[in-house]
Design an enzyme around this catalytic site. Structure first.
Site, PDB file in Angstrom:
ATOM      1  N   CYS A 169       0.783  -1.243   0.000  1.00  0.00           N
ATOM      2  CA  CYS A 169       0.000   0.000   0.000  1.00  0.00           C
ATOM      3  C   CYS A 169       0.813   1.291   0.000  1.00  0.00           C
ATOM      4  O   CYS A 169       0.724   2.080  -0.934  1.00  0.00           O
ATOM      5  CB  CYS A 169      -0.916   0.046   1.201  1.00  0.00           C
ATOM      6  SG  CYS A 169      -1.982  -1.372   1.336  1.00  0.00           S
ATOM      7  N   HIS A 172      -3.027   6.335   4.677  1.00  0.00           N
ATOM      8  CA  HIS A 172      -1.819   5.500   4.872  1.00  0.00           C
ATOM      9  C   HIS A 172      -0.542   6.165   4.357  1.00  0.00           C
ATOM     10  O   HIS A 172       0.379   5.495   3.871  1.00  0.00           O
ATOM     11  CB  HIS A 172      -1.988   4.115   4.220  1.00  0.00           C
ATOM     12  CG  HIS A 172      -1.228   3.038   4.950  1.00  0.00           C
ATOM     13  ND1 HIS A 172      -1.192   1.728   4.543  1.00  0.00           N
ATOM     14  CD2 HIS A 172      -0.458   3.104   6.058  1.00  0.00           C
ATOM     15  CE1 HIS A 172      -0.439   1.025   5.374  1.00  0.00           C
ATOM     16  NE2 HIS A 172       0.021   1.843   6.309  1.00  0.00           N
TER      17      HIS A 172
END
Ligand SMILES: *[C@@H]1O[C@H](CO)[C@@H](O)[C@H](O)[C@H]1NC(C)=O
Ligand SMILES: *[C@@H]1O[C@H](CO)[C@@H](O)[C@H](O)[C@H]1NC(C)=O
Ligand SMILES: *[C@@H]1O[C@H](CO)[C@@H](O)[C@H](O)[C@H]1NC(C)=O
Length: 616
Positions: A113, A174
């Site tokens: 990610c 994130h």
């Protein structure tokens, strides 16, 4: 040529544009008397007329599309109907492909990610922004860490915001939160060009649900326990030594060491019980509204926020980035979708995600924005093969491609679904097999919005428009570099003359158990060390003929072997010359939990709250 046309229509565009902008920004703030509104409107018009005499400052050009960018989390290329899955139901995404363009060789810049998303947002390989890791921890681990997308990186959202777009991020970030203090929010979406943020600054992890299967804790516990023992041993030895007068040490040093050890122990301990409080939080702009998050309501809240944003901004150009929490574990799925699919909880979650995409398409239709909205759908990287509980698979399916999430070189880790729809401007039902990258969205979006790409840095994407519109047949990517952390694992060469796609692997992960096609024993594949095999000569595949990377070529079987390898080696050397050292955002120091950086909606360490108590 283009600016000529633009300049002649400036006046008219800007008058209407200015009026629309003035109106919509006012309806935001609620009721006003009609006189001040008229006054403000007129003064806005004047300002706009003046501004519009200067080229390039006119921000409201009706031909600029809106952007709805949807990024799924951990979705495999084999999980969608339009990519050949005949047992999972994804009618809305399939419809998007039917009315738009489907990319079959759409490549993520990383197979996990944080770096993949950094590349998506900046149009640059994550190694350029310091978002690629040289340690075992390939992603950000804490909201309370100091790493994140550096403030001097320019996201496409920032450029669009400067172009007069209303920009929002709904969902997962994130990309870090703070640098030095609890409230500096230096890595926060609002500091990166988004005018509005609703979602998780971190990512979903199993701890958010409190399952029996903690993700973060498991990977950390051994290291933490080791260091904790070391601290205890050191302090104990020093105290004994001091008391027995064996060697001179200052009490100060012993106390410092003991405090460090205690902090370390607390962070180890908190990685068990408190991850939920430290990492699973929901924010609206700069405020924490749920700590920990209430997963029951998350899906409907995200959807509601996205829909309200579209409705509120329908009269002005907008960029909405919906960064879905689906289909990452723990696969939060509402009751309505549980048990519906033929592929267990994972399949249910994919089908719910598709339904969410459908709701977003509905509001675009309903508000009559279909022809003026550029819609993009993709996944941040391949499906997570290692995710399973007992016998049920909890991760995605990467179709015919080898490998998955965490494997920066193998196709299954980086080849993802990619669909673009913009009726009237782009063909319907087209399929493009040329190599494209998630980093291309940056250049495409900025170009369409009339913005300028930063000139002071290397960009790695190319605009997709000529390919999408069919005015060019070949991708502008000649080489794509496939990194695992900061380690170059493979290189793809798109040989223009022959059209052949070659791929050379310098390193590949060691599958455990052997031959299983994934790193089940480790939980996720490592990028370096004894977890990878180095190949010299590199493993070479002809992807055009062997997309599953099943038959490595050699100098004996492939007459072009040496030529291809030489060309690729030269490209790597040239690429390396463009890299400059930057601060490492995922270094051990930046990627540990720092209590003083922990976002907290109460008085630290008493951090809990729910939306009801926190209405501004
Ligand atoms: C469809 O997706 C499911 C869920 O990931 C997977 O188990 C299945 O193998 C896929 N089927 C095909 C034909 O790709
Ligand atoms: C949208 O574009 C399509 C395809 O070009 C066209 O058929 C349709 O009439 C357009 N709709 C509107 C409302 O302009
Ligand atoms: C951002 O700042 C870092 C540290 O000063 C520097 O190394 C890097 O080159 C800068 N990046 C850009 C895009 O200017």
């Amino acid at each position: 040529m283009k600016s000529h046309g633009l300049r002649s229509t400036f006046q008219t565009l800007c008058v209407t544009g200015g009026a629309v902008n003035a109106q919509s920004s006012h309806s935001h703030n609620g009721q006003h008397d009609s006189t001040p509104v008229t006054f403000v409107l007129l003064s806005y018009l004047n300002i706009w007329l003046i501004l519009c005499l200067l080229p390039r400052t006119c921000v409201s050009n009706p031909s600029k599309p809106n952007f709805l960018l949807i990024l799924a989390d951990d979705l495999g290329i084999g999980d969608l109907g339009c990519y050949g899955n005949d047992t999972i139901r994804t009618p809305y995404i399939d419809g998007l492909a039917k009315d738009g363009v489907r990319l079959t060789q759409h490549i993520a810049a990383a197979a996990v990610c944080t770096p993949s998303r950094a590349a998506f947002l900046t149009g640059r390989y994550p190694i350029r922004s310091g978002m690629a890791s040289s340690t075992q921890r390939q992603v950000l681990f804490w909201n309370g860490g100091s790493g994140g997308l550096p403030p001097n990186e320019t996201t496409f959202a920032r450029i669009l915001s400067q172009q007069g777009y209303s920009t929002a991020l709904v969902g997962k970030w994130h990309m870090g939160v703070n640098c030095q203090t609890r409230h500096d929010h230096c890595h926060h979406p609002l500091n990166h060009g988004f005018d509005y943020f609703y979602g998780m600054p971190f990512t979903l992890v199993n701890e958010c649900q409190g399952t029996d299967d903690p993700e973060l804790a498991k990977s950390l516990q051994d290291t933490y326990w080791f260091y904790t023992q070391m601290f205890i041993f050191a302090v104990f030895t020093l105290v004994i030594g001091k008391l027995a007068n064996l060697f001179p040490v200052k009490w100060k040093i012993i106390i410092c060491l003991a405090i460090c050890g205690l902090l370390h122990f607390i962070s180890w301990f908190s990685s068990y019980g408190f991850t939920k409080y430290w990492n699973c939080i929901l924010m609206r702009n700069h405020d924490i509204i749920e700590q920990p998050m209430n997963l029951q309501k998350t899906t409907s809240n995200m959807l509601k926020e996205a829909i309200i944003f579209i409705e509120r901004n329908k009269h002005r150009p907008f960029l909405l980035f919906v960064s879905l929490l689906h289909v990452h574990t723990p696969l939060i799925t509402t009751e309505k979708f549980q048990g519906r699919s033929r592929h267990g909880l994972y399949g249910d979650n994919v089908e719910e995600m598709d339904w969410m995409v459908g709701r977003l398409l509905d509001v675009i239709d309903k508000e009559d924005l279909k022809n003026t909205t550029f819609i993009y759908f993709a996944s941040d990287h391949g499906g997570f093969l290692e995710a399973h509980r007992r016998n049920s698979q909890l991760g995605g399916w990467n179709g015919i491609y080898k490998g998955g999430k965490g494997m920066g070189g193998w196709e299954g880790g980086i080849r993802v679904p990619g669909i673009v729809r913009w009726p009237g401007a782009l063909p319907a039902g087209a399929v493009i097999d040329e190599p494209t990258s998630l980093m291309d969205i940056y250049l495409t979006v900025v170009q369409l919005a009339g913005g300028a790409v930063p000139q002071d840095r290397v960009m790695d994407g190319h605009t997709l428009l000529p390919l999408l519109q069919g005015t060019e047949q070949h991708s502008r990517h000649e080489f794509l570099f496939h990194y695992c952390g900061v380690f170059l694992h493979a290189v793809r060469w798109h040989h223009k003359d022959s059209g052949t796609i070659w791929k050379a692997h310098y390193a590949t992960p060691v599958f455990q158990p052997e031959g299983s096609g994934a790193c089940y024993r480790r939980g996720i594949c490592p990028c370096f060390g004894d977890g990878v095999t180095h190949h010299n000569p590199p493993l070479l595949f002809n992807l055009s003929q062997d997309p599953s990377e099943a038959n490595p070529l050699s100098a004996d079987t492939e007459p072009l072997f040496d030529t291809v390898m030489r060309r690729i080696r030269r490209a790597v050397e040239e690429h390396r010359k463009t890299l400059t050292p930057v601060p490492q955002q995922l270094s051990p120091y930046n990627n540990i939990w720092k209590p003083w950086l922990q976002p907290c909606c109460g008085t630290f360490p008493f951090c809990w709250c729910h939306e009801e108590n926190n209405k501004a």
